[in-house]
Enzyme design. Structure first.
Site, short mmCIF file in Angstrom:
data_model
loop_
_atom_site.label_atom_id
_atom_site.label_comp_id
_atom_site.label_asym_id
_atom_site.label_seq_id
_atom_site.Cartn_x
_atom_site.Cartn_y
_atom_site.Cartn_z
N ASP A 82 0.86 -1.17 0.00
CA ASP A 82 0.00 0.00 0.00
C ASP A 82 0.91 1.24 0.00
O ASP A 82 2.10 1.13 0.30
CB ASP A 82 -0.90 -0.04 1.24
CG ASP A 82 -1.75 1.21 1.38
OD1 ASP A 82 -2.42 1.58 0.39
OD2 ASP A 82 -1.73 1.82 2.46
N CYS A 83 0.34 2.39 -0.31
CA CYS A 83 1.16 3.61 -0.37
C CYS A 83 0.93 4.51 0.85
O CYS A 83 1.78 4.62 1.72
CB CYS A 83 0.87 4.38 -1.66
SG CYS A 83 1.99 5.77 -1.95
N ASP A 141 -1.37 -0.81 6.01
CA ASP A 141 -1.48 -0.14 7.31
C ASP A 141 -2.93 0.07 7.75
O ASP A 141 -3.17 0.62 8.82
CB ASP A 141 -0.79 1.23 7.26
CG ASP A 141 -1.63 2.27 6.53
OD1 ASP A 141 -1.91 3.34 7.12
OD2 ASP A 141 -2.02 2.02 5.37
#
Length: 214
Positions: free
Chosen positions: A8-9, A164
């Protein structure tokens, strides 16, 4: 190493969650609505922007105009240029991991690229960027991770998802991919088999140790 890491970013690679929500605070303030960025992070981490705006506009009895999202994106882009940093330990972690890597994000492609460029992370991922806006699949739908794994040329069993937020964790688990939950807030997670960690500095060794046990 025959393994592919799917990151994920926002909030995983780059410390952008608070800045993205600060953009909402700034834009809604212009409409006479007071919001709190910290509260928004806790409520909406990993959510699709359209759904966030739907909820906030309903809660505050607002009808957002067509120019709201472009104006919001412009505010966030400026915040990224001046304040965005990588999550602590990410540069060291990426440097110590020889696996193929990709970014799988619910954000627009230009936002992903800007975030990686500003934080000096682009070279670790090259063209391997998967945006929900391009693929047409949003987390927690597992299809976004299944698509990325297939496009990278890897079986799900040879991939790892690093997330996250619980929406992304759910997507990874339902895709049948081993999922690592960057969880510095100590959130409860209802999904089994997820590996929790609270510092990016330990991720490389954690993955190596778990692979050795398989």
């Amino acid at each position: 190493m025959n393994q592919c890491l799917l990151f994920d970013c926002d909030g995983t690679l780059v410390d952008s969650e608070w800045l993205c929500n600060l953009g909402l605070v700034i834009q809604f303030k212009e409409l006479g609505v007071s919001l709190d960025a910290d509260e928004l992070v806790l409520r909406f981490r990993g959510w699709k922007l359209a759904r966030i705006l739907e909820i906030l506009s309903m809660e505050n009895d607002l009808a957002l105009t067509d120019d709201f999202i472009p104006a919001y994106r412009a505010v966030v882009a400026q915040l990224f240029l001046t304040e965005l940093k990588p999550v602590d330990g990410v540069l060291e972690m990426l440097s110590n991991m020889p696996q193929m890597k990709a970014v799988v994000s619910s954000g627009p492609l230009n936002k992903i690229r800007q975030a990686l460029d500003v934080c000096g992370l682009s070279s670790y991922f090259g063209p391997n960027l998967y945006s929900s806006y391009e693929v047409g699949i949003w987390k927690p739908d597992p299809g976004i991770y299944q698509f990325a794994a297939q496009d990278m040329g890897f079986a799900n069993a040879d991939c790892i998802v690093v997330e996250d937020g619980l929406l992304g964790v759910e997507a990874g688990v339902k895709a049948g991919i081993q999922t690592y939950f960057y969880n510095p807030f100590g959130e409860a997670c209802p999904f089994g088999g997820v590996i929790h960690f609270d510092s990016m500095k330990v991720l490389a060794e954690l993955i190596r140790a778990n692979k050795a046990m398989c």
